[in-house]
Design a protein around this motif. Structure first.
Motif, PDB file in Angstrom:
ATOM      1  N   SER A  88       0.828  -1.199   0.000  1.00 49.11           N
ATOM      2  CA  SER A  88       0.000   0.000   0.000  1.00 49.11           C
ATOM      3  C   SER A  88       0.869   1.257   0.000  1.00 49.11           C
ATOM      4  O   SER A  88       2.072   1.203   0.250  1.00 49.11           O
ATOM      5  CB  SER A  88      -0.913   0.006   1.222  1.00 49.11           C
ATOM      6  OG  SER A  88      -0.139   0.220   2.403  1.00 49.11           O
ATOM      7  N   TRP A  89       0.217   2.404  -0.237  1.00 46.37           N
ATOM      8  CA  TRP A  89       0.927   3.679  -0.190  1.00 46.37           C
ATOM      9  C   TRP A  89       1.578   3.876   1.174  1.00 46.37           C
ATOM     10  O   TRP A  89       2.730   4.311   1.268  1.00 46.37           O
ATOM     11  CB  TRP A  89      -0.039   4.827  -0.487  1.00 46.37           C
ATOM     12  CG  TRP A  89      -0.685   4.737  -1.829  1.00 46.37           C
ATOM     13  CD1 TRP A  89      -1.920   4.218  -2.105  1.00 46.37           C
ATOM     14  CD2 TRP A  89      -0.144   5.157  -3.082  1.00 46.37           C
ATOM     15  NE1 TRP A  89      -2.178   4.288  -3.457  1.00 46.37           N
ATOM     16  CE2 TRP A  89      -1.107   4.871  -4.077  1.00 46.37           C
ATOM     17  CE3 TRP A  89       1.057   5.761  -3.461  1.00 46.37           C
ATOM     18  CZ2 TRP A  89      -0.898   5.156  -5.420  1.00 46.37           C
ATOM     19  CZ3 TRP A  89       1.269   6.045  -4.798  1.00 46.37           C
ATOM     20  CH2 TRP A  89       0.300   5.751  -5.769  1.00 46.37           C
ATOM     21  N   GLY A  90       0.835   3.571   2.229  1.00 39.06           N
ATOM     22  CA  GLY A  90       1.378   3.726   3.573  1.00 39.06           C
ATOM     23  C   GLY A  90       2.554   2.814   3.839  1.00 39.06           C
ATOM     24  O   GLY A  90       3.536   3.213   4.472  1.00 39.06           O
ATOM     25  N   GLU A  91       2.476   1.575   3.346  1.00 36.01           N
ATOM     26  CA  GLU A  91       3.585   0.635   3.542  1.00 36.01           C
ATOM     27  C   GLU A  91       4.832   1.106   2.816  1.00 36.01           C
ATOM     28  O   GLU A  91       5.941   1.042   3.368  1.00 36.01           O
ATOM     29  CB  GLU A  91       3.160  -0.756   3.053  1.00 36.01           C
ATOM     30  CG  GLU A  91       2.156  -1.435   3.953  1.00 36.01           C
ATOM     31  CD  GLU A  91       1.593  -2.706   3.347  1.00 36.01           C
ATOM     32  OE1 GLU A  91       1.316  -3.654   4.119  1.00 36.01           O
ATOM     33  OE2 GLU A  91       1.406  -2.773   2.108  1.00 36.01           O
ATOM     34  N   VAL A  92       4.674   1.577   1.598  1.00 34.54           N
ATOM     35  CA  VAL A  92       5.832   2.088   0.851  1.00 34.54           C
ATOM     36  C   VAL A  92       6.424   3.306   1.552  1.00 34.54           C
ATOM     37  O   VAL A  92       7.654   3.429   1.684  1.00 34.54           O
ATOM     38  CB  VAL A  92       5.437   2.439  -0.597  1.00 34.54           C
ATOM     39  CG1 VAL A  92       6.590   3.132  -1.313  1.00 34.54           C
ATOM     40  CG2 VAL A  92       5.009   1.187  -1.361  1.00 34.54           C
ATOM     41  N   ARG A  93       5.562   4.190   2.027  1.00 33.54           N
ATOM     42  CA  ARG A  93       6.034   5.397   2.712  1.00 33.54           C
ATOM     43  C   ARG A  93       6.835   5.035   3.960  1.00 33.54           C
ATOM     44  O   ARG A  93       7.930   5.559   4.186  1.00 33.54           O
ATOM     45  CB  ARG A  93       4.842   6.275   3.067  1.00 33.54           C
ATOM     46  CG  ARG A  93       5.212   7.637   3.644  1.00 33.54           C
ATOM     47  CD  ARG A  93       4.012   8.560   3.735  1.00 33.54           C
ATOM     48  NE  ARG A  93       2.945   7.995   4.540  1.00 33.54           N
ATOM     49  CZ  ARG A  93       1.775   7.586   4.064  1.00 33.54           C
ATOM     50  NH1 ARG A  93       1.506   7.691   2.777  1.00 33.54           N
ATOM     51  NH2 ARG A  93       0.858   7.090   4.881  1.00 33.54           N
ATOM     52  N   ARG A  94       6.322   4.114   4.766  1.00 33.32           N
ATOM     53  CA  ARG A  94       7.011   3.746   6.007  1.00 33.32           C
ATOM     54  C   ARG A  94       8.302   2.983   5.725  1.00 33.32           C
ATOM     55  O   ARG A  94       9.337   3.215   6.369  1.00 33.32           O
ATOM     56  CB  ARG A  94       6.075   2.907   6.884  1.00 33.32           C
ATOM     57  CG  ARG A  94       4.912   3.701   7.476  1.00 33.32           C
ATOM     58  CD  ARG A  94       4.148   2.884   8.477  1.00 33.32           C
ATOM     59  NE  ARG A  94       3.454   1.755   7.881  1.00 33.32           N
ATOM     60  CZ  ARG A  94       2.224   1.816   7.376  1.00 33.32           C
ATOM     61  NH1 ARG A  94       1.552   2.966   7.372  1.00 33.32           N
ATOM     62  NH2 ARG A  94       1.649   0.743   6.868  1.00 33.32           N
ATOM     63  N   THR A  95       8.262   2.066   4.780  1.00 36.91           N
ATOM     64  CA  THR A  95       9.457   1.284   4.462  1.00 36.91           C
ATOM     65  C   THR A  95      10.563   2.164   3.903  1.00 36.91           C
ATOM     66  O   THR A  95      11.735   2.035   4.277  1.00 36.91           O
ATOM     67  CB  THR A  95       9.118   0.167   3.457  1.00 36.91           C
ATOM     68  OG1 THR A  95       8.142  -0.699   4.026  1.00 36.91           O
ATOM     69  CG2 THR A  95      10.349  -0.645   3.097  1.00 36.91           C
ATOM     70  N   SER A  96      10.216   3.083   3.022  1.00 36.74           N
ATOM     71  CA  SER A  96      11.237   3.958   2.435  1.00 36.74           C
ATOM     72  C   SER A  96      11.842   4.868   3.497  1.00 36.74           C
ATOM     73  O   SER A  96      13.045   5.157   3.462  1.00 36.74           O
ATOM     74  CB  SER A  96      10.648   4.777   1.287  1.00 36.74           C
ATOM     75  OG  SER A  96       9.628   5.661   1.732  1.00 36.74           O
ATOM     76  N   ALA A  97      11.028   5.321   4.467  1.00 36.13           N
ATOM     77  CA  ALA A  97      11.560   6.165   5.535  1.00 36.13           C
ATOM     78  C   ALA A  97      12.540   5.401   6.409  1.00 36.13           C
ATOM     79  O   ALA A  97      13.536   5.966   6.889  1.00 36.13           O
ATOM     80  CB  ALA A  97      10.411   6.714   6.384  1.00 36.13           C
ATOM     81  N   ARG A  98      12.272   4.123   6.620  1.00 40.81           N
ATOM     82  CA  ARG A  98      13.161   3.300   7.448  1.00 40.81           C
ATOM     83  C   ARG A  98      14.484   3.011   6.751  1.00 40.81           C
ATOM     84  O   ARG A  98      15.551   3.056   7.380  1.00 40.81           O
ATOM     85  CB  ARG A  98      12.457   1.982   7.786  1.00 40.81           C
ATOM     86  CG  ARG A  98      13.236   1.104   8.760  1.00 40.81           C
ATOM     87  CD  ARG A  98      12.509  -0.180   9.092  1.00 40.81           C
ATOM     88  NE  ARG A  98      12.527  -1.146   8.001  1.00 40.81           N
ATOM     89  CZ  ARG A  98      11.482  -1.468   7.259  1.00 40.81           C
ATOM     90  NH1 ARG A  98      10.295  -0.904   7.476  1.00 40.81           N
ATOM     91  NH2 ARG A  98      11.589  -2.364   6.294  1.00 40.81           N
ATOM     92  N   ILE A  99      14.438   2.745   5.476  1.00 39.55           N
ATOM     93  CA  ILE A  99      15.634   2.322   4.753  1.00 39.55           C
ATOM     94  C   ILE A  99      16.456   3.509   4.256  1.00 39.55           C
ATOM     95  O   ILE A  99      17.691   3.433   4.180  1.00 39.55           O
ATOM     96  CB  ILE A  99      15.230   1.405   3.579  1.00 39.55           C
ATOM     97  CG1 ILE A  99      14.665   0.093   4.137  1.00 39.55           C
ATOM     98  CG2 ILE A  99      16.402   1.117   2.644  1.00 39.55           C
ATOM     99  CD1 ILE A  99      14.071  -0.808   3.112  1.00 39.55           C
ATOM    100  N   LEU A 100      15.771   4.615   3.958  1.00 41.16           N
ATOM    101  CA  LEU A 100      16.447   5.801   3.415  1.00 41.16           C
ATOM    102  C   LEU A 100      16.188   6.990   4.338  1.00 41.16           C
ATOM    103  O   LEU A 100      15.343   7.851   4.043  1.00 41.16           O
ATOM    104  CB  LEU A 100      15.934   6.119   2.004  1.00 41.16           C
ATOM    105  CG  LEU A 100      15.984   4.998   0.961  1.00 41.16           C
ATOM    106  CD1 LEU A 100      15.344   5.469  -0.330  1.00 41.16           C
ATOM    107  CD2 LEU A 100      17.412   4.537   0.719  1.00 41.16           C
ATOM    108  N   PRO A 101      16.879   7.084   5.461  1.00 45.64           N
ATOM    109  CA  PRO A 101      16.650   8.197   6.384  1.00 45.64           C
ATOM    110  C   PRO A 101      16.839   9.550   5.690  1.00 45.64           C
ATOM    111  O   PRO A 101      17.812   9.758   4.975  1.00 45.64           O
ATOM    112  CB  PRO A 101      17.728   7.986   7.461  1.00 45.64           C
ATOM    113  CG  PRO A 101      18.068   6.530   7.375  1.00 45.64           C
ATOM    114  CD  PRO A 101      17.935   6.164   5.935  1.00 45.64           C
TER     115      PRO A 101
END
Length: 208
Positions: A176-189
């Motif tokens: 989902s959009w939310g999952e992509v947003r959270r995952t990208s924030a975790r991996i790419l600070p």
């Protein structure tokens, strides 16, 4: 409405090529496109980077990309390659690229695995730009998605309708959009994430 435009042809992915190209750093020596398809974006990248490598795991798309690049005189190294395959390491050395990009490809790789690999390929200070798709789940996401319909109609009329390259691999996004947003924030600070019209998002990140 997002500013867009392209040469060659127009579709929802090509609409965001200017966004990608605008992020290429001045004096870019080595650029990499992950999931090049028929090579349209890679050919444009060759105008703003001294050397461009473009990879795709589809042999048919690499064949099309090479065929289209020849008459255009675009100096692009097209390779049939899966960036997540460990055996690809020698061909794509870690920390080698000033600029890495992908358009409508990350959902084929998986957000976490794809972003980690692309970040690994960047040199320190290099820039990553991703334009991707996600699954619409929540009511707010459905509202934003609905807003893309009139935008699509206006742009399709302006450009004579979307053109989709033959043989392009297609997959529905699982995250989902939310999952992509959270995952990208975790991996790419520190990354910049933006939801866009035409059912896309963008990620912009500079490697420390």
């Amino acid at each position: 409405m997002d500013a867009g435009g392209t040469d060659g042809y127009w579709n929802h992915n090509a609409h965001y090529h200017p966004l990608v190209l605008a992020a290429v750093p001045d004096g870019c020596r080595f650029a990499l496109e992950v999931g090049c398809g028929d090579g349209l974006l890679a050919r444009k990248l060759s105008r703003v980077s001294a050397a461009v490598t473009a990879v795709d795991r589809s042999a048919e798309m690499v064949r099309q990309a090479r065929r289209a690049a020849a008459p255009a005189g675009a100096a692009v190294d097209f390779r049939e390659l899966d960036v997540l395959d460990p055996s690809a390491g020698p061909e794509l050395p870690s920390g080698s690229y000033d600029f890495v990009c992908s358009v409508a490809v990350l959902h084929h790789l998986g957000t976490a695995a794809g972003l980690r690999r692309m970040a690994e390929l960047l040199r320190p200070g290099g820039i990553l730009v991703v334009v991707g798709l996600a699954r619409t789940v929540t009511p707010p996401d459905w509202l934003v998605s609905a807003a893309g319909v009139p935008a699509h109609r206006v742009l399709a009329r302006r450009h004579g309708g979307p053109v989709e390259p033959a043989g392009m691999p297609v997959a529905e996004p699982a995250e989902s959009w939310g999952e992509v947003r959270r995952t990208s924030a975790r991996i790419l600070p520190g990354r910049r994430w933006r939801r866009r019209l035409l059912w896309r998002y963008s990620i912009h990140w500079r490697k420390p």
